[in-house]
Design a protein around this motif. Sequence first.
Motif: not given
Length: 328
Positions: A87-108
């Motif tokens: 933890q945390p979800a890799t999606a949250c790490v990737l979201q930050a690296k992409l600079g996506m803003g505070a959108v929904t992000a989760f792993d499957v």
Amino acid sequence: MAIGILSTGSFLPRRVVTNKELESVVDTTDAWIVSRTGIRERRRAEDGAASSDLGTIAGMRALHSGGLSQLQIDGLVVATSSPDHIQPATACVLQAKLGMGAVTAFDVSAVCTGFVYGLTAAVGMMRGFPQQYRRMLVVGAEAYSRILDPTDRTTSVFFGDGAGAVVLGEVPDGYGVLSAHLMADGTQAEVVGVPAGGSAEPASHATVSARRHYFHMNGPKVWEFATTQLPSAIKEALLQADLGVEDVDLMITHQANARLIEAVGAAVGISQDKVALTVERYGNTAAASVPITLDEAVAAGRVKRGDVVVLASVGGGMTAGAVVLRWY
């Protein structure tokens, strides 16, 4: 509301590991690996690179090929079985690296079936909440070299590192995702996985000494499950879409093993000329293999508007799934 794939992207590390190189590490030969798996080489991530690093590049390429920016994406789903952290979800790490803003992000987490599961989940969210989710990015990213025992020939010869991604959005009626069928059999959870490091078997000197933090796989059990459940999932998804095997223009399966892919194609009744393959060059990239192979098929012109495309995977859990779409 019809949801389809707007664009694709992928990333493979530059370092190539050939079967000949593995001969010096494990008790195997190039001839043995090729004859049983069809794999000739695989890629390895650079030292220090994590799954999120590979996924970031694949995600950016998918966005660029669709003429989109990261700020035009409303949600991120990451399929991985080699996450950056528990933890945390890799999606949250990737979201930050992409600079996506505070959108929904989760792993499957469905191991090699993860991308098919993630794609299905994202489509469901977009159809259920169209005002919130207009476009979503689905990424399959794996750095399996980080969880493989290099001395174990039952696993180390199969897997490679890489990432693939797709952007989902609205398409005209009649196109896009037509159906999906997912399944799991938790009674076979021990067939594939990393035994130690979680709450059931916390990290200790004993678990490290026993090499239980590495990936383990029961090959014969995987073959048995895959050759029965994957054809069944594909047939069920086609049935739900009111299509037959003869309607399929291209099938992209999880690139586990060339012999397994051949067996699945034969069981479904799809000729090998309609099956896309990357396993010879990249090995098994787990949850990344379907989007990587799809991106290469798109780049090669193997997919055109109106084509019926099947995406199918089998993975640990044990899990299996298939998605049928009409390309737009």
